[in-house]
Scaffold this motif. Sequence first.
Motif, PDB file in Angstrom:
ATOM      1  N   ALA A   9       0.919  -1.009  -0.131  1.00  0.00           N
ATOM      2  CA  ALA A   9      -0.115  -0.053   0.024  1.00  0.00           C
ATOM      3  C   ALA A   9       0.931   1.492  -0.128  1.00  0.00           C
ATOM      4  O   ALA A   9       0.664   2.343  -0.854  1.00  0.00           O
ATOM      5  CB  ALA A   9      -0.840  -0.032   1.362  1.00  0.00           C
TER       6      ALA A   9
ATOM      7  N   GLU B  86       2.314   1.628  -3.400  1.00  0.00           N
ATOM      8  CA  GLU B  86       1.215   2.170  -4.391  1.00  0.00           C
ATOM      9  C   GLU B  86       0.893   3.901  -4.026  1.00  0.00           C
ATOM     10  O   GLU B  86       0.213   4.482  -5.116  1.00  0.00           O
ATOM     11  CB  GLU B  86       0.073   1.339  -4.158  1.00  0.00           C
ATOM     12  N   ILE B  87       0.843   4.154  -2.617  1.00  0.00           N
ATOM     13  CA  ILE B  87       0.611   5.555  -2.512  1.00  0.00           C
ATOM     14  C   ILE B  87       1.341   6.413  -3.062  1.00  0.00           C
ATOM     15  O   ILE B  87       1.202   7.675  -3.496  1.00  0.00           O
ATOM     16  CB  ILE B  87       0.105   5.558  -0.954  1.00  0.00           C
ATOM     17  N   GLY B  88       2.865   5.958  -2.954  1.00  0.00           N
ATOM     18  CA  GLY B  88       3.912   6.805  -3.521  1.00  0.00           C
ATOM     19  C   GLY B  88       4.663   7.319  -2.319  1.00  0.00           C
ATOM     20  O   GLY B  88       5.659   8.346  -2.720  1.00  0.00           O
TER      21      GLY B  88
ATOM     22  N   ILE C 129      -6.712   3.540   2.722  1.00  0.00           N
ATOM     23  CA  ILE C 129      -5.699   3.904   1.628  1.00  0.00           C
ATOM     24  C   ILE C 129      -6.024   4.717   0.835  1.00  0.00           C
ATOM     25  O   ILE C 129      -5.410   5.735   0.226  1.00  0.00           O
ATOM     26  CB  ILE C 129      -5.435   2.373   0.914  1.00  0.00           C
ATOM     27  N   ALA C 130      -7.381   4.859   0.521  1.00  0.00           N
ATOM     28  CA  ALA C 130      -8.043   6.098  -0.223  1.00  0.00           C
ATOM     29  C   ALA C 130      -7.714   7.255   0.364  1.00  0.00           C
ATOM     30  O   ALA C 130      -7.501   8.339  -0.262  1.00  0.00           O
ATOM     31  CB  ALA C 130      -9.470   5.629  -0.492  1.00  0.00           C
TER      32      ALA C 130
ATOM     33  N   LYS D  12      -3.982   8.419  -0.102  1.00  0.00           N
ATOM     34  CA  LYS D  12      -3.610   8.575  -1.304  1.00  0.00           C
ATOM     35  C   LYS D  12      -4.388  10.153  -1.589  1.00  0.00           C
ATOM     36  O   LYS D  12      -3.450  10.802  -2.224  1.00  0.00           O
ATOM     37  CB  LYS D  12      -4.454   7.871  -2.428  1.00  0.00           C
ATOM     38  N   TYR D  13      -5.282  10.532  -1.178  1.00  0.00           N
ATOM     39  CA  TYR D  13      -5.939  11.874  -1.236  1.00  0.00           C
ATOM     40  C   TYR D  13      -4.937  12.575  -0.536  1.00  0.00           C
ATOM     41  O   TYR D  13      -4.638  13.806  -1.035  1.00  0.00           O
ATOM     42  CB  TYR D  13      -7.359  11.978  -0.773  1.00  0.00           C
TER      43      TYR D  13
ATOM     44  N   PHE E 209      -1.870  12.491   0.518  1.00  0.00           N
ATOM     45  CA  PHE E 209      -0.604  12.760   0.001  1.00  0.00           C
ATOM     46  C   PHE E 209      -0.711  13.476  -1.260  1.00  0.00           C
ATOM     47  O   PHE E 209       0.335  14.391  -1.359  1.00  0.00           O
ATOM     48  CB  PHE E 209      -0.049  11.263  -0.471  1.00  0.00           C
ATOM     49  N   ALA E 210      -1.471  13.419  -2.092  1.00  0.00           N
ATOM     50  CA  ALA E 210      -1.628  14.279  -3.319  1.00  0.00           C
ATOM     51  C   ALA E 210      -2.139  15.812  -3.038  1.00  0.00           C
ATOM     52  O   ALA E 210      -1.574  16.671  -3.537  1.00  0.00           O
ATOM     53  CB  ALA E 210      -2.838  13.839  -4.185  1.00  0.00           C
TER      54      ALA E 210
END
Length: 285
Positions: A24, A27-29, A266-267, A270-271, A273-274
């Motif tokens: 994860a 994938e998130i980065g 995880i969603a 991701k949000y 982090f961006a």
Amino acid sequence: MKEPKFSINTWLFGTASMDLITKAAHEIGVDGIDISGEPDAIDLVKTKELLEKYNLKAFCINGNYSDENRVICHSDATKRASAIQYCKALVDMALALGSKRVLVVPSQVNRVTYFIDKEADFKNASESLKEIAAYAESKDKDLRIIVECVNQYEVALIRTVADGIALAKSTGYENVRIVPDTFHMQLEEKDGIPGAIRSAGNKWIKHLHLGDNTREVPGKGCMDWRAFMIAIDDIKYEDALSFEPLPGKLTGDEIFADKLDTNLLIADLKYSFAFLKSVCAGIRY
């Protein structure tokens, strides 16, 4: 501004496997993870393999301090000795995983009264930290013991950045520094988060935890993340920013009781982090 390094605390995932967590994170980065400090429960060899597989760094070993036997300021000398041994085990864990940070909360988490009084508890914490710092220094001169500053509703002793610096200074060891947390800071720092960051500077701040004022991921509350990023840029902060929200507003107990929806976590990450990357990209001088 230069984009900082980002990390994720593994305990946010509760009982999820390290396979899932590292995949994860990749994938998130983010650049790496903060690993929950449970030396007896983690497979160090496999964890190191997963870090290498996903090109992740172990930024910090994040000690857990709700158990009385892990409290370095305890009035009971036997419990303090147990706590010191636990922290030394975290140093060993850091060495095995290539981490340069070990997190310590000096007083018991979820206890807001002193074991004796503020002065005595502070002295016990300082003496314990000296032993831990000496052990870390003997193993790796670049390894830092970082004291987390936690809000008054969760701990008794070290609450503000100034408290953390005072305790670190009291040890006389150069490898003792601090780790503020934005959620705790917004409750404790009278001059605001940017002011506290600038007052401490990159000499003292060697790791930073991220959580919005709602204790969700950054971007889901109303904290001024642009002002935060400008402050860390001003002090030339070079260490990691580590996500440590309470996912879905769950408590720690609920997370470890398998009430966590991992996909939603995880969603959210991701949000966030961006979102933080966009904040950094929008800062121009």
